[in-house]
Motif scaffolding. Structure first.
Motif, mmCIF file in Angstrom:
data_model
loop_
_atom_site.group_PDB
_atom_site.id
_atom_site.type_symbol
_atom_site.label_atom_id
_atom_site.label_comp_id
_atom_site.label_asym_id
_atom_site.label_seq_id
_atom_site.Cartn_x
_atom_site.Cartn_y
_atom_site.Cartn_z
ATOM 1 N N ARG A 217 0.837 -1.204 0.000
ATOM 2 C CA ARG A 217 0.000 0.000 0.000
ATOM 3 C C ARG A 217 0.876 1.260 0.000
ATOM 4 O O ARG A 217 0.580 2.239 -0.694
ATOM 5 C CB ARG A 217 -0.917 0.000 1.227
ATOM 6 N N GLU A 218 1.938 1.224 0.762
ATOM 7 C CA GLU A 218 2.855 2.365 0.819
ATOM 8 C C GLU A 218 3.472 2.641 -0.558
ATOM 9 O O GLU A 218 3.728 3.795 -0.916
ATOM 10 C CB GLU A 218 3.960 2.074 1.835
ATOM 11 N N LYS A 219 3.658 1.573 -1.341
ATOM 12 C CA LYS A 219 4.243 1.702 -2.679
ATOM 13 C C LYS A 219 3.199 2.042 -3.742
ATOM 14 O O LYS A 219 3.529 2.152 -4.925
ATOM 15 C CB LYS A 219 4.948 0.400 -3.066
ATOM 16 N N GLY A 220 1.939 2.177 -3.348
ATOM 17 C CA GLY A 220 0.888 2.527 -4.300
ATOM 18 C C GLY A 220 0.428 1.382 -5.171
ATOM 19 O O GLY A 220 -0.077 1.597 -6.283
ATOM 20 N N VAL A 221 0.576 0.156 -4.677
ATOM 21 C CA VAL A 221 0.185 -1.038 -5.443
ATOM 22 C C VAL A 221 -1.229 -1.436 -5.055
ATOM 23 O O VAL A 221 -1.566 -1.523 -3.866
ATOM 24 C CB VAL A 221 1.159 -2.203 -5.162
ATOM 25 N N ARG A 222 -2.071 -1.704 -6.053
ATOM 26 C CA ARG A 222 -3.437 -2.168 -5.784
ATOM 27 C C ARG A 222 -3.421 -3.663 -5.513
ATOM 28 O O ARG A 222 -2.700 -4.425 -6.172
ATOM 29 C CB ARG A 222 -4.359 -1.866 -6.970
ATOM 30 N N LEU A 223 -4.229 -4.094 -4.562
ATOM 31 C CA LEU A 223 -4.254 -5.480 -4.119
ATOM 32 C C LEU A 223 -5.512 -6.163 -4.638
ATOM 33 O O LEU A 223 -6.628 -5.703 -4.379
ATOM 34 C CB LEU A 223 -4.224 -5.555 -2.587
ATOM 35 N N PHE A 224 -5.319 -7.268 -5.365
ATOM 36 C CA PHE A 224 -6.448 -7.970 -5.977
ATOM 37 C C PHE A 224 -6.515 -9.406 -5.461
ATOM 38 O O PHE A 224 -5.528 -10.157 -5.539
ATOM 39 C CB PHE A 224 -6.312 -7.999 -7.498
ATOM 40 N N ALA A 225 -7.677 -9.772 -4.960
ATOM 41 C CA ALA A 225 -7.958 -11.168 -4.657
ATOM 42 C C ALA A 225 -8.513 -11.823 -5.915
ATOM 43 O O ALA A 225 -8.834 -11.147 -6.898
ATOM 44 C CB ALA A 225 -8.967 -11.276 -3.508
ATOM 45 N N THR A 226 -8.616 -13.138 -5.896
ATOM 46 C CA THR A 226 -9.186 -13.871 -7.037
ATOM 47 C C THR A 226 -10.328 -14.750 -6.546
ATOM 48 O O THR A 226 -10.320 -15.240 -5.418
ATOM 49 C CB THR A 226 -8.122 -14.748 -7.712
ATOM 50 N N SER A 227 -11.317 -14.923 -7.411
ATOM 51 C CA SER A 227 -12.482 -15.726 -7.047
ATOM 52 C C SER A 227 -12.972 -16.486 -8.277
ATOM 53 O O SER A 227 -12.732 -16.073 -9.421
ATOM 54 C CB SER A 227 -13.602 -14.830 -6.515
ATOM 55 N N SER A 228 -13.668 -17.585 -8.018
ATOM 56 C CA SER A 228 -14.210 -18.376 -9.123
ATOM 57 C C SER A 228 -15.376 -17.681 -9.811
ATOM 58 O O SER A 228 -15.512 -17.751 -11.034
ATOM 59 C CB SER A 228 -14.683 -19.739 -8.596
ATOM 60 N N HIS A 229 -16.236 -17.005 -9.030
ATOM 61 C CA HIS A 229 -17.470 -16.483 -9.620
ATOM 62 C C HIS A 229 -17.784 -15.047 -9.211
ATOM 63 O O HIS A 229 -18.324 -14.284 -10.004
ATOM 64 C CB HIS A 229 -18.651 -17.389 -9.245
ATOM 65 N N LYS A 230 -17.472 -14.649 -7.982
ATOM 66 C CA LYS A 230 -17.871 -13.329 -7.498
ATOM 67 C C LYS A 230 -16.731 -12.334 -7.638
ATOM 68 O O LYS A 230 -15.602 -12.628 -7.290
ATOM 69 C CB LYS A 230 -18.297 -13.408 -6.030
ATOM 70 N N GLY A 231 -17.063 -11.146 -8.152
ATOM 71 C CA GLY A 231 -16.054 -10.106 -8.256
ATOM 72 C C GLY A 231 -16.129 -9.360 -9.569
ATOM 73 O O GLY A 231 -17.041 -9.561 -10.373
ATOM 74 N N ILE A 232 -15.156 -8.484 -9.795
ATOM 75 C CA ILE A 232 -15.075 -7.737 -11.044
ATOM 76 C C ILE A 232 -14.736 -8.704 -12.177
ATOM 77 O O ILE A 232 -13.794 -9.495 -12.048
ATOM 78 C CB ILE A 232 -13.964 -6.673 -10.966
ATOM 79 N N PRO A 233 -15.486 -8.685 -13.278
ATOM 80 C CA PRO A 233 -15.088 -9.524 -14.417
ATOM 81 C C PRO A 233 -13.651 -9.200 -14.831
ATOM 82 O O PRO A 233 -13.235 -8.038 -14.816
ATOM 83 C CB PRO A 233 -16.095 -9.128 -15.508
ATOM 84 N N LEU A 234 -12.921 -10.204 -15.176
ATOM 85 C CA LEU A 234 -11.495 -10.062 -15.428
ATOM 86 C C LEU A 234 -11.172 -8.916 -16.387
ATOM 87 O O LEU A 234 -10.257 -8.116 -16.135
ATOM 88 C CB LEU A 234 -10.933 -11.384 -15.979
ATOM 89 N N HIS A 235 -11.895 -8.803 -17.482
ATOM 90 C CA HIS A 235 -11.558 -7.794 -18.485
ATOM 91 C C HIS A 235 -11.820 -6.372 -18.005
ATOM 92 O O HIS A 235 -11.359 -5.410 -18.618
ATOM 93 C CB HIS A 235 -12.330 -8.059 -19.785
ATOM 94 N N GLU A 236 -12.580 -6.235 -16.890
ATOM 95 C CA GLU A 236 -12.862 -4.904 -16.350
ATOM 96 C C GLU A 236 -11.894 -4.501 -15.239
ATOM 97 O O GLU A 236 -11.876 -3.342 -14.811
ATOM 98 C CB GLU A 236 -14.301 -4.850 -15.809
ATOM 99 N N ALA A 237 -11.111 -5.419 -14.751
ATOM 100 C CA ALA A 237 -10.174 -5.121 -13.667
ATOM 101 C C ALA A 237 -9.058 -4.213 -14.172
ATOM 102 O O ALA A 237 -8.489 -4.462 -15.241
ATOM 103 C CB ALA A 237 -9.581 -6.411 -13.115
ATOM 104 N N PRO A 238 -8.714 -3.158 -13.440
ATOM 105 C CA PRO A 238 -7.691 -2.198 -13.906
ATOM 106 C C PRO A 238 -6.271 -2.724 -13.674
ATOM 107 O O PRO A 238 -5.499 -2.190 -12.870
ATOM 108 C CB PRO A 238 -7.981 -0.954 -13.059
ATOM 109 N N LEU A 239 -5.911 -3.757 -14.411
ATOM 110 C CA LEU A 239 -4.616 -4.405 -14.209
ATOM 111 C C LEU A 239 -3.466 -3.662 -14.888
ATOM 112 O O LEU A 239 -2.308 -4.071 -14.756
ATOM 113 C CB LEU A 239 -4.675 -5.853 -14.716
#
Length: 301
Positions: A217-239
């Motif tokens: 967080r101090e380095k400004g990195v976004r933290l992403f968990a992964t899930s089988s079904h619930k969450g932001i659709p992969l193509h919409e995640a700001p990777l």
């Protein structure tokens, strides 16, 4: 040491024409024989395969022709290289081929086939193994690629999954992989083999989650968990932004208290009735999407 069979001293060109083995000009000098199972180096090799960790002086084991050649190409520091004393033509060619690539200061040993197979506990050993020195890395090195991209293995137990993640992380431009508590050792021989050489080049760092999350967080990195079904659709995640992908245990996934500290959860769309993907496959898909987004952004810059 067993005598070399099928060796011709007619000259390199004539040997090649006749399909004979090239003579080993320095094999007898370089290959020091190990005759007993209590040899200290052989005991270290056997221990690494039995326990999947580093030796006392920070070495891990690699086995097989491809792994050895990847280590050589990656300028890894060798502690010792072990060859089986099998005297068939294929083994002799293999020995010569690798000796030509290994620096003359590296210690090389000839081990009776029975002792070699006892030490190198793989399904189909290829007759060559080595102890190589670990290259220590830091979290800062794992964040060297900008925008930052790393994978955090949080509780992975399968060495094949972890090896696949390292291989994909390198292939898709991640800066490194972080292993937190409860994760299988990156130096487990099965992990090492599954990386297909990436372990020699990609930073792999061990850290505690309680220290890692605030650091990222101090380095400004976004933290992403992964899930089988619930969450932001992969193509919409700001990777395309600085990202750390947290991959949890194969069965239980990420712990709830870890998920609560994430910025978002990414879901990979799947067709029913598939419930989930292998951890290594899921991480690879997300890494590919991150690489795709970053490539597009660079093209627009």
């Amino acid at each position: 040491m067993k005598a070399l069979r099928g060796v011709s001293f007619l000259g390199a060109r004539e040997n090649a024409r006749l399909g004979l083995l090239m003579p080993f000009p320095t094999t007898r000098d370089r290959l020091r024989p190990i005759t007993g199972r209590h040899n200290p180096l052989l005991k270290d090799l056997r221990s690494v395969y039995a326990h999947g960790n580093l030796t006392g002086d920070g070495c891990f084991a690699v086995e097989g022709v491809r792994s050895l050649e990847e280590a050589i190409r990656s300028s890894v520091r060798f502690r010792a290289v072990f060859f089986t004393d099998a005297d068939d033509a294929a083994t002799q060619r293999l020995t010569q081929r690798l000796l030509e690539q290994i620096g003359h200061k590296v210690e090389t040993y000839l081990v009776p086939a029975k002792l070699f197979h006892e030490a190198v506990a793989t399904d189909s050993p290829q007759g060559v193994a080595a102890l190589v020195r670990r290259k220590e890395s830091t979290l800062d090195e794992a964040l060297r690629e900008q925008p930052a991209l790393m994978v955090v293995a949080a509780g992975l137990q399968d060495p094949g999954n972890l090896g696949t993640i390292l291989r994909s992380a390198e292939a898709f431009g991640a800066g490194g992989v972080v292993l937190t508590e409860g994760t299988v050792s990156v130096y487990n021989p099965k992990t090492v083999r599954a990386t297909a050489g990436s372990i020699f080049r990609l930073p792999a760092v061990t850290a505690k989650l309680a220290e890692l999350i605030p650091y990222l967080r101090e380095k400004g990195v976004r933290l992403f968990a992964t899930s089988s079904h619930k969450g932001i659709p992969l193509h919409e995640a700001p990777l395309h932004e600085p990202s750390a992908l947290f991959i949890g245990n194969e069965g239980a996934g990420l712990a709830r208290d870890v998920i609560s500290k994430m910025d978002a959860t990414i879901a990979i769309p799947q067709v029913l009735p598939v419930e989930s993907l292998n951890a290594g496959v899921a991480a690879s898909i997300i890494l590919y999407e991150a690489a795709r987004q970053r490539s597009l952004q660079q093209g627009q810059a």
